[in-house]
Write an enzyme that holds these catalytic residues in place. Structure first.
Site, PDB file in Angstrom:
ATOM      1  N   CYS A  87       0.816  -1.221   0.000  1.00  0.00           N
ATOM      2  CA  CYS A  87       0.000   0.000   0.000  1.00  0.00           C
ATOM      3  C   CYS A  87       0.847   1.269   0.000  1.00  0.00           C
ATOM      4  CB  CYS A  87      -0.940   0.007   1.196  1.00  0.00           C
ATOM      5  SG  CYS A  87      -2.124  -1.353   1.191  1.00  0.00           S
ATOM      6  N   SER A 229     -11.619   1.157   4.419  1.00  0.00           N
ATOM      7  CA  SER A 229     -11.484   1.628   3.038  1.00  0.00           C
ATOM      8  C   SER A 229     -12.120   0.630   2.075  1.00  0.00           C
ATOM      9  CB  SER A 229     -10.010   1.828   2.689  1.00  0.00           C
ATOM     10  OG  SER A 229      -9.301   0.610   2.831  1.00  0.00           O
ATOM     11  N   HIS A 352      -9.146   3.625  -1.883  1.00  0.00           N
ATOM     12  CA  HIS A 352      -7.810   3.073  -1.674  1.00  0.00           C
ATOM     13  C   HIS A 352      -7.371   2.198  -2.851  1.00  0.00           C
ATOM     14  CE1 HIS A 352      -4.277   1.585   0.129  1.00  0.00           C
ATOM     15  NE2 HIS A 352      -4.775   0.651   0.906  1.00  0.00           N
TER      16      HIS A 352
END
Length: 408
Positions: A87, A229, A352
């Protein structure tokens, strides 16, 4: 003397579901906008750092994704590097672009992050998250989650990413240590959903109350769906340059990169919050930037869940240890508060798209420092900080990125 680096252009697609777009089409959308914003031509770009975490496993483009996307938009003859760091992929691409400039290898470089996660197969997309911890030792993950969150007796709550269980265990540890409550975690989510109402690029733009958030479908105690998210498609791009590049482009609204620091964890008590990866990476970033937490006017942090914002505001020194939840409930991290956090709506509401998320944070902070964020604008914002984490290893993120920016 360290070469100064500047952000001179940013671009970002709408974050959401893009059934009619490919990964490369999303990237090219963001690149075009970033180039237009910077005043640069395609021929001005001296290097490209292309971030994606899902293009290979979900669509089969496991290699040369950046080269294909770049050539497809007319950026040719320059080095292109493909970046994956879970991420933190987008912020890692940014860090490499900044480092490339500082090394004197180019005067102008491009960082891009792009993901197409909605491919018509939710099981394949969700299974991807199982690769962001040590897959050779799954029992270690089970032991760590038990150490962090204890044994809980709850029914099967339906499909979810393993990271919701990870964040839930970390949240229960924080609740046990500091007395943080589900209501305070919900206050973070309510704040971010409210911020996203004013963000035209956000995945979700619906305000929610604390009560609505607590009453929503449970994922793993204390988390509910609106605290987490969503799966998102999208892309973001940033053009960075040296002083020489700045002179060539004659950019009118540059934002200075004071620090871009990335680190991994250290051996420590996994249940302790002191010494967390973000804490020691932030300390290095503050030292390099010559500023401290009290100087920050606005922040974007990696709120894959609302609890993540609680802990990250503490690790960055924006609030005291244990005060992340209460500070949000008091309104200190809301627009108009002492230190607004996730004015974009954060990952919970903005969305996201893994490889694009870190660059999406930079897009928001650049708008804030330029004074162009509209209803989301933090008055007089001069210094900004972004925290972007990725993966999970031994009780904390596997990688953390801290970026500190300054407006002119």
């Amino acid at each position: 003397m360290t070469t100064r680096t500047w952000i001179v252009g940013v671009g970002m697609t709408n974050f959401g579901i893009h059934a009619d777009k490919t990964n490369h089409e999303l990237a090219q959308w963001a690149i075009r906008d970033a180039l237009q914003d910077s005043g640069a031509d395609r021929a001005d770009i001296g290097a490209v750092f292309y971030g994606t975490a899902t293009h290979g496993p979900l669509e089969g483009q496991a290699m040369v994704s950046g080269q294909i996307a770049s050539r497809g938009i007319g950026i040719e003859g320059v080095p292109v590097f493909n970046v994956e760091n879970a991420c933190a992929t987008g912020s890692s691409a940014f860090n490499l672009a900044v480092t490339h400039i500082r090394a004197g290898e180019a005067d102008i470089a491009l960082a891009v992050g792009s993901e197409k996660m909605h491919i018509g197969n939710a099981d394949r997309t969700m299974a991807l998250f199982d690769s962001a911890y040590d897959v050779t030792d799954p029992e270690a993950l089970k032991r760590t989650l038990k150490e962090l969150g204890g044994e809980i007796d709850e029914p099967d709550l339906g499909p979810r990413s393993i990271f919701m269980d990870i964040y839930a265990a970390m949240a229960r540890n924080h609740m046990r240590t500091y007395g943080t409550t589900p209501e305070q975690i919900a206050a973070v989510a309510a704040k971010n959903h409210a911020h996203a109402v004013h963000n035209p690029r956000a995945h979700y733009r619906k305000a929610m109350t604390v009560e609505q958030i607590l009453a929503a479908r449970k994922l793993s105690h204390p988390l509910t769906v609106p605290m987490c998210s969503p799966i998102t498609d999208g892309a973001a791009a940033v053009v960075v340059c040296s002083d020489e590049g700045l002179r060539r482009l004659r950019a009118e609204r540059p934002v200075q990169v004071l620090a871009s620091v990335i680190g991994t964890g250290t051996d420590r008590d996994t249940t302790a919050f002191d010494g967390h990866i973000s804490q020691h990476v932030a300390a290095r970033a503050y030292e390099r930037a010559g500023v401290g937490p009290a100087d920050m006017d606005v922040a974007e942090v990696h709120d894959a869940t609302a609890f993540a914002e609680v802990i990250q505001t503490e690790m960055l020194g924006l609030v005291p240890a244990g005060d992340g939840g209460p500070a949000a409930a008091r309104g200190e991290t809301s627009l108009g508060g002492r230190i607004p956090v996730n004015t974009s709506g954060g990952l919970e509401s903005k969305g996201h798209p893994i490889g694009a998320s870190g660059l999406g944070q930079i897009f928001e902070l650049t708008e804030q420092l330029r004074g162009t964020a509209g209803p989301r604008q933090v008055s007089g914002a001069r210094f900004a900080i972004a925290e972007n984490g990725g993966g999970f290893h031994r009780g904390e993120e596997a990688v953390a990125s801290i970026i500190i920016l300054k407006g002119k």
